[in-house]
Design an enzyme around this catalytic site. Sequence first.
Site, PDB file in Angstrom:
ATOM      1  N   HIS A  58       0.808  -1.231   0.000  1.00  0.00           N
ATOM      2  CA  HIS A  58       0.000   0.000   0.000  1.00  0.00           C
ATOM      3  C   HIS A  58       0.835   1.272   0.000  1.00  0.00           C
ATOM      4  CE1 HIS A  58       0.881  -0.298   4.307  1.00  0.00           C
ATOM      5  NE2 HIS A  58       0.703   1.015   4.336  1.00  0.00           N
TER       6      HIS A  58
HETATM    7  C1  UD1 Z   1      -1.518   5.434   6.342  1.00  0.00           C
HETATM    8  C2  UD1 Z   1      -0.133   5.811   6.889  1.00  0.00           C
HETATM    9  C3  UD1 Z   1       0.836   4.660   6.655  1.00  0.00           C
HETATM   10  C4  UD1 Z   1       0.288   3.360   7.212  1.00  0.00           C
HETATM   11  C5  UD1 Z   1      -1.083   3.104   6.610  1.00  0.00           C
HETATM   12  C6  UD1 Z   1      -1.673   1.824   7.142  1.00  0.00           C
HETATM   13  C7  UD1 Z   1       0.391   8.227   6.729  1.00  0.00           C
HETATM   14  C8  UD1 Z   1       1.222   9.236   6.038  1.00  0.00           C
HETATM   15  N1  UD1 Z   1       0.405   6.989   6.201  1.00  0.00           N
HETATM   16  O1  UD1 Z   1      -1.379   5.318   4.933  1.00  0.00           O
HETATM   17  O2  UD1 Z   1       2.046   4.945   7.306  1.00  0.00           O
HETATM   18  O3  UD1 Z   1       1.166   2.313   6.873  1.00  0.00           O
HETATM   19  O4  UD1 Z   1      -1.924   4.216   6.927  1.00  0.00           O
HETATM   20  O5  UD1 Z   1      -2.894   1.548   6.610  1.00  0.00           O
HETATM   21  O6  UD1 Z   1      -0.238   8.536   7.717  1.00  0.00           O
HETATM   22  N2  UD1 Z   1      -8.924   5.063   2.689  1.00  0.00           N
HETATM   23  C9  UD1 Z   1     -10.180   4.514   2.721  1.00  0.00           C
HETATM   24  N3  UD1 Z   1     -10.683   4.159   3.940  1.00  0.00           N
HETATM   25  C10 UD1 Z   1      -9.996   4.319   5.096  1.00  0.00           C
HETATM   26  C11 UD1 Z   1      -8.713   4.900   5.042  1.00  0.00           C
HETATM   27  C12 UD1 Z   1      -8.196   5.261   3.843  1.00  0.00           C
HETATM   28  O7  UD1 Z   1     -10.836   4.334   1.706  1.00  0.00           O
HETATM   29  O8  UD1 Z   1     -10.517   3.943   6.160  1.00  0.00           O
HETATM   30  C13 UD1 Z   1      -8.337   5.427   1.387  1.00  0.00           C
HETATM   31  C14 UD1 Z   1      -8.656   6.822   0.960  1.00  0.00           C
HETATM   32  O9  UD1 Z   1      -8.837   6.823  -0.403  1.00  0.00           O
HETATM   33  C15 UD1 Z   1      -7.394   7.579   1.289  1.00  0.00           C
HETATM   34  C16 UD1 Z   1      -6.316   6.529   1.053  1.00  0.00           C
HETATM   35  O10 UD1 Z   1      -6.940   5.303   1.441  1.00  0.00           O
HETATM   36  O11 UD1 Z   1      -7.249   8.702   0.509  1.00  0.00           O
HETATM   37  C17 UD1 Z   1      -5.077   6.730   1.848  1.00  0.00           C
HETATM   38  O12 UD1 Z   1      -5.368   6.851   3.241  1.00  0.00           O
HETATM   39  P1  UD1 Z   1      -4.366   7.686   4.217  1.00  0.00           P
HETATM   40  O13 UD1 Z   1      -4.785   7.557   5.614  1.00  0.00           O
HETATM   41  O14 UD1 Z   1      -4.188   9.031   3.675  1.00  0.00           O
HETATM   42  O15 UD1 Z   1      -2.983   6.945   4.029  1.00  0.00           O
HETATM   43  P2  UD1 Z   1      -2.661   5.395   3.987  1.00  0.00           P
HETATM   44  O16 UD1 Z   1      -2.199   5.057   2.614  1.00  0.00           O
HETATM   45  O17 UD1 Z   1      -3.761   4.582   4.579  1.00  0.00           O
END
Ligand code: UD1
Length: 372
Positions: free
Chosen positions: A210
């Site tokens: 991811h």
């Molecule tokens: C975040 C952390 C990463 C961790 C990961 C674990 C940061 C910079 N990154 O990355 O270190 O390894 O979490 O999962 O904080 N989304 C959903 N549902 C959710 C959460 C996210 O659909 O419940 C999607 C959204 O499209 C969002 C994307 O995932 O834009 C990324 O989510 P985000 O929390 O920004 O970063 P992660 O890639 O999850």
Amino acid sequence: MHILHVVGARPNFMKASPVMGALERWDGVNQTLIHTGQHYDRNMSELFFEQLELREPDFNLNVGSGSHAEQTANVMLCLERVVLEQKPNLVLVYGDVNSTLAAALVCAKLGISLGHVEAGLRSRDRSMPEEINRILTDQVADLLFTPSADADANLLAEGVPPEKIHCVGNVMIDTLIHLLPQASQSEVLKKLNLLNEHRQPISYVLVTLHRPSNVDDPETLSRLIAALQDISARLPVVFPMHPRTSNRLVKAGLVPERGKVQMVEPLGYLDFICLQCHATVVVTDSGGIQEESTYLGVPCLTMRDTTERPITVTMGTNQLIDQDTDKLVRQVECILAGQKKKGSIPPLWDGHASDRIATIIETWWHGESPTR
Ligand code: UD1
């Protein structure tokens, strides 16, 4: 004493759970749990609260997704109000996600004492958002709880005073040890057709990817998926998929051949640990999975060229293979042929890291200099 815990994203939950549990055993403490809402899907958040026996958050800031600036700023704006109202004596933050840094900045500006659990890890790759979060959080923390000696060395090299650094071991491993018996009861192997006719686990590869560096560029993602499809001709490949990855796959129009690589929704903690325990090899770019596989003695191939957890390579079963897909396929073949890297469990990854944290906080609160 009033301690406020801030969690926001999936990897925070398994770190906060044992620390809250250990602090609970101390009579003089009152704890408040804040969920920033960085992760909000049921299977990225609520399911973990249930399985990890984390109590309902006292406050949910509901910040959701956004750019790094939006997400960090929204946590800061909402959390500042709660901290001003709650007046904690200490705030504890976990790991390296955007919510961690945002909370650290709020505390530093308000002059509230801050503890960082999983301090000192460094990949030395500043293009990773997590690396920036780690460096800055550690610079403003008052109590830095590290999982291994390499983290202490990193902090000392950055000028952190030694009396702030406490090598306590790995809190994620506390949770793993505590919940392994429950994870072994999971039905996930049956559900995903990974049992033979004698109900024994068959050989399979477990994949999680991811990181933006692996999934955001369609060309890189497409090469990785092609390599997984090659591997799936040899043995089943199971890929519980983070929402970021599934969104990118759809955007890039990359829907892999049906049935070859088994793509499933993100799994809960217990199912995922069960899958990890029985995997022939784990392919990942996650930080926590590098550590869990080292503890479990399961071979781990990390699709990155750096790791902030070098002890999993020097002592554990982890191997960095960059984004080299040929190497990935070759290494899986080697493991299938029985050439497995032998590893051992790092010191203090023994299920008691959270107890050490609780003792240090208690001593700190009573104004003594904690013994390291
Ligand atoms: C975040 C952390 C990463 C961790 C990961 C674990 C940061 C910079 N990154 O990355 O270190 O390894 O979490 O999962 O904080 N989304 C959903 N549902 C959710 C959460 C996210 O659909 O419940 C999607 C959204 O499209 C969002 C994307 O995932 O834009 C990324 O989510 P985000 O929390 O920004 O970063 P992660 O890639 O999850």
